[in-house]
Every structure is written in C-alpha cells, then in structure tokens.
Design a protein around this motif. Structure first.
Motif, mmCIF file in Angstrom:
data_model
loop_
_atom_site.group_PDB
_atom_site.id
_atom_site.type_symbol
_atom_site.label_atom_id
_atom_site.label_comp_id
_atom_site.label_asym_id
_atom_site.label_seq_id
_atom_site.Cartn_x
_atom_site.Cartn_y
_atom_site.Cartn_z
ATOM 1 N N GLN A 96 1.903 -8.271 0.978
ATOM 2 C CA GLN A 96 2.324 -6.949 1.449
ATOM 3 C C GLN A 96 3.766 -7.032 1.950
ATOM 4 O OE1 GLN A 96 0.069 -4.070 1.746
ATOM 5 N NE2 GLN A 96 -1.031 -5.388 0.326
ATOM 6 N N ARG A 97 4.603 -6.068 1.570
ATOM 7 C CA ARG A 97 5.967 -6.022 2.110
ATOM 8 C C ARG A 97 5.894 -5.342 3.466
ATOM 9 N NH1 ARG A 97 11.129 -6.866 0.631
ATOM 10 N NH2 ARG A 97 12.764 -5.455 1.356
ATOM 11 N N THR A 98 6.047 -6.115 4.520
ATOM 12 C CA THR A 98 5.757 -5.644 5.869
ATOM 13 C C THR A 98 6.952 -5.842 6.792
ATOM 14 O OG1 THR A 98 3.450 -6.323 5.542
ATOM 15 C CG2 THR A 98 4.134 -5.840 7.797
ATOM 16 N N ASP A 107 5.357 -1.645 2.777
ATOM 17 C CA ASP A 107 3.934 -1.326 2.669
ATOM 18 C C ASP A 107 3.338 -1.032 4.032
ATOM 19 O OD1 ASP A 107 3.748 -1.730 -0.145
ATOM 20 O OD2 ASP A 107 3.818 -3.890 0.197
ATOM 21 N N THR A 160 -4.023 -2.138 5.280
ATOM 22 C CA THR A 160 -4.400 -3.498 4.909
ATOM 23 C C THR A 160 -5.894 -3.705 5.060
ATOM 24 O OG1 THR A 160 -2.236 -4.329 5.538
ATOM 25 C CG2 THR A 160 -4.013 -5.927 5.451
ATOM 26 N N ARG A 192 0.120 3.584 -2.861
ATOM 27 C CA ARG A 192 -0.054 2.479 -1.932
ATOM 28 C C ARG A 192 -1.461 2.461 -1.350
ATOM 29 N NH1 ARG A 192 5.298 3.056 1.843
ATOM 30 N NH2 ARG A 192 6.843 2.588 0.263
#
Length: 763
Positions: free
Chosen positions: A214-216, A160, A28, A24
């Motif tokens: 992004q999976r946030t 993420d 960000t 990962r």
C-alpha cells in the motif's frame, strides 16, 4: 482509518490527478478480509459461482469484497464463514473491516498563508527523492503541524492511505511510548483494540504486514527525539513517514536517511497577510501600522498571530492600534517570565487572549490544563468545571473558536502543547488553589465512576463489583448501554488512566488513586493493554501505601502480579502475590487472600510443581468457599482442575472443572463459561474421551464469540484441533489450527509458535 475513496486520483512522480483503472480498497482492514476470503475460497477449490450457491450471496458482491472495494456486512461474513467452514475467522476479520474509524488525519487549518517553497520541497522530497522519512523541524508555535496538515490534506488522494498520531513530545505529562504510537496507527488502519498485540515488536510486525503493498503516508506529529520515533518506523517500501519536531532528528538522518525541512517564523509580509485574512482585509487596510505592530509583537509566529487576531476580530469597536498597545503592555508584564523575545510574544498573545475571555470560559480554559491525558471529551471537561455536559461543550467550543483548544474528531479535544503548559500554569497559581483541588476531585471521581460502570457492563454476572453510591456533587457519571460501549470507552481512555491515577495520588485522593486502576481490571483481562495495566497499578500501589490502605494495597499487588505472570515474569509475579498473601493474612480472610493463593499456585503450576499447585490453589478454594465468594471459588476450581489433570487425577480434575462451569452457567457468564470449558476439554482429551472434548470445545468457542474474546476463541480452536488429530482427522485438525493461527498470529508470540509447531507437525 485509511483515508481513501474509490474514484480518487493517484500520483506517481508527477502523475497527479490521473484516474486509476481500478478503484481503491475502502480500507486496509477490508483488503485484509478480502484476501482471507479469497484464500479460503481457493483452498476449498471453489469458483465465485460455487461459493454463491453455498453462501447464498451474489458472486459480483463476493468479487468486490475480495478486492477490498466493499466492506463486508455481518451477514455476508457469517454466510461465507459457514459456507467455507472458517470457524469464525472471517467474522472476526469483518469486525475490523467495518470498525468505526478510531482517529483520522485532522483537517487543515482554516486560515493559512505562504510556505509555498516548503510545499514544493515536500513534493520533491516525497514524490521524486529517495527518502522515506522526512521531518519538519522548527521552534514552538512556528506552524509545523499546520504546514504538515495542509500538505497532507492537499496530497492525501495521492496515497492509498494516510495515518496520523500525536506523539505528545512536548505536551504535559509523558510523551507517547512506541507501544502507544503503534496502537494509534494500528487502530487508524481499522484493527480492533482486542486484536492489537501486547508486545511492541508484534505491533510493528502487524503494521508492516498491513501496509505492505500500500502506498501510505504516516504522519507523526510532535516528536520528542529520534529515540521515540525509530521503533515505530514501518520501513515498508511504499510507506513515507512525515514527522514534526522542535529538534533536528539527527539519529534518523544517520540511521534512516531522513531529510530535514526547516521551518522559520513567517516573513512579515506573510504574517500580515495571515492577520488580514483573520480580521478582514478592510480592517487590516485601515490600520496597516497597527497590524504590523501586532505581527512583530507575535514574532511572526503563526500560533501567536492566530490567537491575537481572534482577539482583534472579537473587538470590532477598538482600533487595531489600540489593541496592539494592550498587547505591548501585556508583553512588558510577562518579560521577566520569558526566556527570549519570541517567548514574550507567544506568552503575551496567550495571556492577552485568556484575559479577554468571559469568566466562565477563562475558568474552563485553565481547568482543562489540569487534565493529564493527551486529549479530553466534553464529559471530562464537564467534570472539571462541575457543569452539565451541554454547558461544558458550549464553553469548550468557544475556546476552539478562540484558537485556544483544537477539536480532534467528533468527540475529542486537545491543546497545542504550549497552550497546555500555559493553562496548567494558570490553574496552578495560588489564586486558584481551591478551585483546582475541587476540579481534580471531580475529574478523578468522574473517571472512577466511569470505570466502575464499565466494569459492571463488561462482566455483569460477576459478584466482585463495588457499589460506589451516589456521585459527588458536580459529577455526572457515564452510563454504558452495551458491552461494546463500555469496551470502547475503556480502550479510548487508556492513554489517560495512569495520569488520572497519578493526579489523584498527587492531590491526596489516595483511595481513587488505587481504586481507579483496580476498577479497570476486567477490561485489562479482555483487552490486555499491558503497559497501562502495569503502569497504572504501579501508581495504585504507591497510592494505597500513601493512604495506609492495606486492602487496596493487596488488590493492587494481585492485579499487578497477574500482569507480570501473564507476561512471563514469574519471579516478579511471585514476589507480588507473596506480598498480597502477607497483607491479606494481616487484615483477615477476604477475597484478596483467595486470589493471591491461586496466583502462587498458578506460578507453581507453570514451574511444573503440580503438587505445590494443588496445595496452594486448594487453599485458595477453601478461603473463597468460607467467605461465600462464588466468583473466586469458581475461578480457583478451574485452576485446581488443571493442576489435578497434570497430576493424573482424572476424577478430581473433572469434578472441580464441572463445578466451576455450573457456577458460571448459572449466571450466564459467557467469558467464565469459555474459561472453564477449554480446560475441561483438555482434561477429557488427556484421559481419552475425545467426543466429550470436542463438545466442550464447541461450547467454549460459542461462549468466547459471545463475549468477543479473540484469544479465547483461538484457544478453543487449538484444543479442538488437538482432539480431531487424536481421532485421526488430520486434515480437519490442520484446518482448525490454521484458523486459530490466523486469529492470534499477530497477537501472541507464544500461542502462535505452538500453533505453527502443530501445523508443521501435521504437514
């Protein structure tokens, strides 16, 4: 900060624990830097090996940085920036990528039982259902935050990134505004305070851009209502928002398809298990009747059970039954103050534990209820109590151990909103009136002296600083060793400044009430926290009026007017500057009169009344010169030079601009030098001296980089592009404008629009 690691697992609809083939990104912000680096490299037509030769950095490191897997060092960013002729853009982005985490997901509660059906429901809703917004609703003290923190910490590796913000919906003082919440979330992602846009809609746009792809998980704790939450929902496809609130957020159900998870008090068996976990299984087994009675008295609310259990644990020589009888007596004492049975249990637990504290710790608890901000440091606690900071920290840590205060990160503490109300009520009783007044005086002085010290450090060469003299007894003033230390303190304390000024006003400390916001003005110019800039100076005006301080009223009006002028509200700015002129003329010539006249002149300039601008700003220059106010005179001459330029007066424009530059350069005032150099460059370009214009632009860019002013850097790059374009170097101009746009595209709508227009025209 995004809570990610290179080798942590991922989950997609039941894939929990499966390792990713690709590590990962570390954050960000690092990913954003990597994308900018790749775009720059590819625009130059360079392969990794070719950039390696130009920048003298290893190509495997370049590859990892481009993928966001390694944060860029300062040296790496500077080397690539030079090699790719990025004009400092990569250096600025690297600062965000390497920023200290502003806030992070708090740890889960150390003692937690039950709620398995709620964990299952959250898993199903988040990972298999269509909802992107989920809220946990329940009464105060029921454990909403504990449940969400436990679940989010348990599942964080399946995202993420995880962001968190306290919305202060039911805390003392004002709930967090949407702009404050977005500021929190952007700083979680690694955006520097000076890179956060001023306007709310731009903050949301920047957040959306950073989260896209992004999976946030975004955790919004303690929401007041749907109106508070709706403006901050990112709405990006891979973002899930998890909210806690006392209310059913019906507006989100209708407008955003939100799903509610309802939370009730623990079952008696679960609450008994929690009590046993906290006081020890053997002790609980030895008096099951006493434990059961305690649980019932606490209405099986986890917050009350935790606090009551801590009291039991610290009194090992009393039986649980005896302690339960004490709590019964405390509950009866409070029954007339409570609105329902649950409130009796919670308040009784608070009161019972508070009264068991030693005198010094109890004093610290109630005095912390005086602090008006959403969180506090041990330094602020020391000021409230009039103690050395190490002694204050020891007492606050006792309160953390007693579950009466929560620690948030390494430096900050906060109350649960119910406990804050209880502490504030205790401090407000007549018994502690003198103690409270003294604490308010120490706290507000502590903030004033800190703001003053920060102002000196942010602009050490300027002559407008005030020597406050020795601090009052019991106040240990902060000292800032570097510009960054001062800047970070100001940025982190912004949510408290207006509240502290209001606290001073409410307690008759009128000079502090206006001077604290005024002392923050240097930071306001650099960081542009519009909401606090305006709200704190509204309080400053109230306080100066209440104290009959005409000088304080004039300065407060001028600073507030400048905020409105920069935001485009020229009518309100003109009104305030006019009031300041009237006040200054009443009290005699002083720096405030010079600033007010310059402010009116700048408004005339923006309205294209150039002759009026020259007259008003010229009067301001004369006032500052007569009273020997060098900073004011230099600043006024910069504005006067701009006005003469637009009147077509070449020699006068250059003369005033250069005289201002000489004053700033003499004091090595980097921000002032940049402020003077860009207008000089525009004047030279206006009258055809393009080489001199480029020289001024380069000097301005260096000065603004030295003081970390991103807006100033973009302005210098914009003017450099204009000069290059007029020289016929269209390709170079286009590249420079793109660099400038990258710096401000998320910060300033008007400037970004101008730059986009230049780029489109050049293309």
């Amino acid at each position: 900060m995004l809570l990610v690691t290179e080798n942590s697992g991922s989950a997609r609809s039941g894939e929990t624990g499966k390792a990713r083939a690709e590590p990962r990104p570390v954050s960000t912000a690092a990913l954003q830097f990597g994308r900018a680096l790749r775009q720059r490299r590819q625009a130059k037509g360079l392969a990794l090996r070719e950039l390696q030769k130009l920048a003298y950095v290893d190509k495997s490191l370049i590859s990892r940085v481009e993928r966001g897997l390694t944060p860029p060092s300062v040296e790496f960013a500077e080397a690539c920036d030079r090699a790719l002729e990025a004009g400092g853009t990569l250096v600025v982005l690297a600062e965000a990528a390497r920023a200290e985490p502003y806030v992070h997901l708090p740890p889960p509660p150390s003692h937690f039982v039950g709620r398995e059906e709620h964990f299952t429901l959250l898993d199903e809703t988040v990972f298999t259902g269509p909802a992107k917004v989920v809220f946990v609703a329940g009464p105060p003290g029921v454990g909403k935050t504990a449940l969400v923190l436990k679940w989010a910490n348990r599942r964080q590796e399946e995202f993420d990134g995880v962001l968190w913000s306290d919305l202060r919906g039911y805390a003392a003082g004002s709930p967090a505004q949407p702009a404050d919440i977005l500021d929190d979330l952007l700083r979680c992602v690694g955006v520097r305070p000076d890179r956060i846009p001023a306007e709310e809609h731009m903050r949301l746009a920047l957040l959306r851009g950073l989260l896209r792809g992004q999976r946030t998980l975004v955790v919004l704790d303690n929401a007041l209502d749907s109106h508070q939450v709706r403006p901050v929902l990112p709405g990006t496809p891979d973002t899930t928002v998890l909210i806690t609130s006392r209310r059913r957020l019906s507006g989100l159900v209708v407008g955003s398809g939100a799903v509610q998870v309802s939370l009730e008090p623990l079952e008696d068996l679960e609450a008994t298990r929690l009590m046993a976990d906290l006081i020890g299984a053997d002790r609980a087994a030895g008096d099951p009747e006493g434990v059961g009675r305690l649980v019932r008295l606490c209405a099986a609310l986890p917050l009350a059970v935790n606090i009551a259990a801590e009291r039991v644990a610290t009194h090992p020589h009393q039986s649980v039954g005896e302690l339960a009888r004490e709590l019964v007596a405390e509950g009866r004492r409070l029954e007339l103050l409570a609105v329902d049975d649950d409130a009796v249990g919670v308040r009784a637990a608070f009161s019972w534990s508070y009264r068991a504290l030693d005198a010094d710790t109890a004093r610290m608890f109630r005095l912390l209820g005086v602090h008006p901000g959403p969180r506090f440091t041990s330094g602020a606690a020391a000021a409230l109590a009039g103690l050395p900071e190490h002694d204050a920290r020891r007492l606050v840590d006792k309160l953390v151990q007693a579950h009466l205060v929560q620690q948030v990160g390494a430096r900050y503490y906060r109350f649960h909103d119910l406990l804050r109300v209880y502490a504030a009520e205790e401090a407000a009783t007549e018994q502690w009136r003198d103690e409270r007044q003294a604490a308010v005086s120490r706290l507000t002085h502590w903030y004033l002296y800190a703001a003053n010290a920060a102002s000196w450090r942010l602009t050490p060469a300027r002559d407008h600083h005030v020597d406050l003299g020795p601090a009052p007894e019991g106040v240990e003033p902060l000292r800032f060793e570097t510009f960054d230390d001062a800047y970070i303190w100001c940025a982190e304390e912004m949510p408290s400044i207006t509240g502290v000024a209001r606290l001073a006003l409410d307690h008759g400390l009128y000079e502090i009430g206006w001077r604290l916001p005024v002392e923050m003005f240097d930071y306001h110019l650099l960081g542009r926290p519009w909401q606090t800039w305006i709200s704190s100076h509204d309080v400053a005006i109230e306080s100066a009026k209440a104290g009959g301080d005409l000088g304080g009223l004039a300065w407060s009006a001028i600073n507030l007017a400048e905020a409105h002028r920069r935001r485009g509200d020229l009518d309100r700015a003109h009104e305030l500057f006019g009031q300041a002129v009237d006040l200054a003329e009443e009290i005699g010539e002083n720096p405030s009169l010079g600033w007010a006249l310059v402010g009116l002149g700048n408004i005339a300039h923006e309205r294209e009344d150039y002759a009026g601008a020259v007259r008003l700003i010229g009067d301001g220059v004369d006032v500052c010169a007569r009273i020997g106010y060098q900073l004011g005179e230099a600043t006024a001459r910069v504005h006067l030079g701009r006005a003469y330029r637009d009147l077509g007066e070449h020699d006068l424009a250059l003369d005033h601009g250069r005289r201002a530059l000489d004053v700033y350069a003499k004091d090595a005032d980097q921000h002032g030098m940049g402020f003077a150099l860009v207008p000089l460059a525009r004047t030279c370009r206006r009258f055809g001296d393009l080489d001199q214009a480029l020289g001024y632009c380069d000097q301005a860019l260096t000065a603004y980089r030295n003081c970390g002013d991103v807006w100033g850097q973009a302005d210098a790059l914009d003017e450099r592009g204009c000069a290059l374009a007029e020289q016929g170097h269209a390709k170079d101009a286009l590249e420079v404008w793109r660099d400038a746009l990258q710096l401000v595209m998320d910060l300033d709508d008007r400037k970004a629009s101008v730059l986009r227009g230049r780029i489109e025209g050049a293309v």
